[in-house]
Design an enzyme around this catalytic site. Structure first.
Site, PDB file in Angstrom:
ATOM      1  CB  THR A  42      47.700 -45.519  11.577  1.00 26.02           C
ATOM      2  OG1 THR A  42      48.996 -44.975  11.322  1.00 26.02           O
ATOM      3  CG2 THR A  42      47.736 -46.356  12.847  1.00 26.02           C
ATOM      4  CB  VAL A  44      46.583 -39.817   9.037  1.00 28.47           C
ATOM      5  CG1 VAL A  44      47.328 -38.527   8.690  1.00 28.47           C
ATOM      6  CG2 VAL A  44      45.103 -39.521   9.237  1.00 28.47           C
ATOM      7  CB  CYS A  45      50.837 -43.123   9.374  1.00 30.98           C
ATOM      8  SG  CYS A  45      50.645 -42.488  11.042  1.00 30.98           S
ATOM      9  CB  THR A  46      48.863 -45.416   4.959  1.00 32.07           C
ATOM     10  OG1 THR A  46      48.990 -46.390   6.016  1.00 32.07           O
ATOM     11  CG2 THR A  46      49.042 -46.104   3.619  1.00 32.07           C
ATOM     12  CG  PHE A  49      55.589 -43.004   5.823  1.00 35.29           C
ATOM     13  CD1 PHE A  49      56.046 -41.765   6.234  1.00 35.29           C
ATOM     14  CD2 PHE A  49      55.965 -44.119   6.555  1.00 35.29           C
ATOM     15  CE1 PHE A  49      56.861 -41.622   7.351  1.00 35.29           C
ATOM     16  CE2 PHE A  49      56.783 -43.997   7.672  1.00 35.29           C
ATOM     17  CZ  PHE A  49      57.236 -42.749   8.066  1.00 35.29           C
TER      18      PHE A  49
END
Length: 218
Positions: A42, A44-46, A49
């Site tokens: 996804t 934003v998650c990328t 992280f």
């Protein structure tokens, strides 16, 4: 009732990208930060992280381990890591656990009030699983932050908060609004002026109840 400051962080054992992890054993005598995410692959998650990967050295300097939580399988995490590293230009060496059962998300109260969790769930079903927990070496929760799915986290603030937690840990000090490392700190009212000066040096007394001292070295 949700997990509160000074609660013992729920212990768990889960599979991860570096093998099985039992949280309390893995933390050891370090600080730890748990970052949770709605789902692998996804956008934003990328980016988030990726930010964690880029800050690996900063967390290491602060004796802090980082643990990612995402509601997918380890095999998916390992594939996703390649995207994270491509985006960040840095290795994503921190572990990411398999929370397909949502056991960790539930134990840490990461789900929104209207969570709907069907089989084949999408990120929207776990929309606010975007939570930060700072945990001390004593396994107590020191700080929590929760963001909606649409808001990416500010990792400069997470580092600032970690610095503030560590510099005030177990001592009668607090940090003022907008504090950053190196700035003066507030002396707790548990000490009178003489005691405060003896322990922390010269005071800058703004008000009888608002006394600043030079920040100790972290």
């Amino acid at each position: 009732m949700g997990l509160r400051i000074n609660d013992t962080a729920p212990n768990f054992t889960a599979d991860s990208t570096v093998g099985p992890i039992t949280l309390h054993d893995w933390i050891g005598d370090s600080y730890a930060i748990i970052f949770s995410h709605p789902k692998d692959f996804t956008p934003v998650c990328t980016t988030e992280f990726g930010a964690v990967a880029q800050l690996a050295g900063e967390f290491a300097k602060r004796r802090t381990k980082v643990l990612g939580v995402s509601v997918d399988k380890v095999e998916d995490h390992l594939k996703w890591k390649r995207d994270i590293e491509h985006f960040a230009g840095s290795p994503a060496d921190f572990p990411i656990i398999d929370d397909t059962s949502l056991a960790v998300a539930k134990a840490y109260d990461m789900l929104p009030a209207d969570a709907w969790l069907p089989d084949g769930r999408t990120p929207a079903h776990t929309a606010t699983v975007r939570t930060v927990y700072i945990i001390g070496p004593d396994k107590k929760v020191r700080l929590t932050m929760t963001y909606p799915m649409s808001v990416g986290r500010n990792f400069a603030e997470i580092l600032r908060a970690l610095d503030a937690v560590q510099i005030t840990d177990g001592v009668p000090l607090a940090t003022p609004a907008n504090w950053v490392p190196g700035q003066d700190v507030i002396v707790a009212l548990a000490l009178n002026n003489d005691q405060a000066a003896e322990r922390f040096g010269e005071l800058d007394i703004k008000l009888p109840y608002l006394r600043f001292a030079r920040s100790p070295v972290a």
